[in-house]
Design an enzyme around this catalytic site. Structure first.
Site, PDB file in Angstrom:
ATOM      1  CE  LYS A  38      -3.424   2.835   0.275  1.00 43.02           C
ATOM      2  NZ  LYS A  38      -4.288   3.003   1.433  1.00 43.02           N
TER       3      LYS A  38
ATOM      4  CE  LYS B  59      -1.717   7.908   7.573  1.00 43.51           C
ATOM      5  NZ  LYS B  59      -2.347   6.631   7.134  1.00 43.51           N
TER       6      LYS B  59
END
Length: 299
Positions: A172, A241
């Site tokens: 991911k 992030k």
């Protein structure tokens, strides 16, 4: 064989639509969220509301998480009324993007209580969550993966990454680095073209017919930049992030990321300039301001 009862914790931009798809599929669903309003929208569709993660876990066999970061996941699992204290749940499927180190910590927290942790981040944005066309990356024991295949299929296409918690997170993060890079470099290319006198809509058409096409030119710019709405539905701080976690993992593995580091700085500046509520597509607005142009479709 008794029916599997599901829970869902985290009903935001991504979690809400995914939970809704479980309801649409006819599943009994127990939910909780820090925002009562989003929870009530699902209650109106048949979900059962709870006031804590532990309460959801006391009522469900399999609990899904869709949370903003690893700290929140850890709190939901091991807080005062955390999921690890629940009496019924035997499996937690984490759809969040939290990085491999946090996924491994979550695995360990739950393993101590005899609860399986499934590392299962998703990609495809809010539209994919609504339509059930997400890419669902899964790392867990093969038997658990087989048991979850049908229910996870409500969210999109499944990809098995192996048995170790954290492997799906690596996948991911690599994907999100590519996505963020596409947004940043498309912002610069489009600003250049418009400043030189090109039509933004024609530029997008040419790029999408040529070798420069990417997820930003095909989806994000037509939807959110050319229209001037800047509403992709994903916060720039969350994109930062994800890129930060990717760079941390790259450093652990000895992989240099020169381009990735520049993309991270672009996202830092976007949040600093546009604020904590800045949208992912606001990267383009920052570049527009620097270049003194507006990348818009002509009315």
């Amino acid at each position: 064989m008794s029916e599997t009862i599901y829970g869902f914790i985290g009903l935001g931009n991504m979690g809400g639509p995914m939970a809704g798809r479980l309801l649409d599929a006819g599943h009994v669903l127990h939910v909780t969220d820090s925002d009562p309003a989003v929870m009530q929208r699902l209650v109106a569709r048949g979900a059962v509301a709870h006031d804590s993660a532990q309460s959801v876990g006391d009522s469900a066999d399999v609990v899904f998480l869709s949370l903003p970061d690893g700290k929140v996941v850890q709190s939901v699992l091991s807080g005062e009324h955390g999921l690890a204290r629940s009496s019924r749940a035997k499996c937690v499927v984490d759809l969040s993007t939290i990085g491999p180190a946090a996924a491994q910590r979550a695995f360990e927290i739950l393993a101590e209580q005899g609860i399986e942790y499934v590392d299962a981040p998703v990609s495809g944005g809010v539209t994919g969550a609504e339509r059930g066309t997400l890419a669902v990356m899964v790392a867990c024991l093969p038997a658990r993966y087989e048991a979850l295949t049908q229910v996870l299929g409500n969210f999109g296409k499944l990809f098995y990454l192996g048995a170790q918690a954290g492997q799906a997170q690596v996948m991911k993060l690599a994907n999100n680095l590519l996505s963020a890079t596409a947004v940043a470099i498309t912002s610069e290319a489009m600003a250049l073209g418009v400043k030189a006198g090109l039509d933004a809509s024609v530029m997008i058409d040419v790029i999408n017919a040529g070798s420069g096409r990417n997820s930003a030119t095909m989806e994000k710019f037509p939807r959110a930049v050319l229209t001037g709405t800047f509403d992709v539905g994903f916060a720039a701080r969350l994109a930062h992030k994800d890129v930060r976690l990717c760079l941390e993992e790259a450093e652990r593995n000895g992989v240099p990321m020169v381009v990735g580091s520049s993309v991270r700085e672009m996202l830092v500046m976007t949040t600093a300039i546009r604020g904590q509520n800045a949208d992912y597509s606001d990267v383009a607005r920052v570049v527009e301001d620097w270049a003194g142009v507006k990348v818009r479709a002509k009315s």
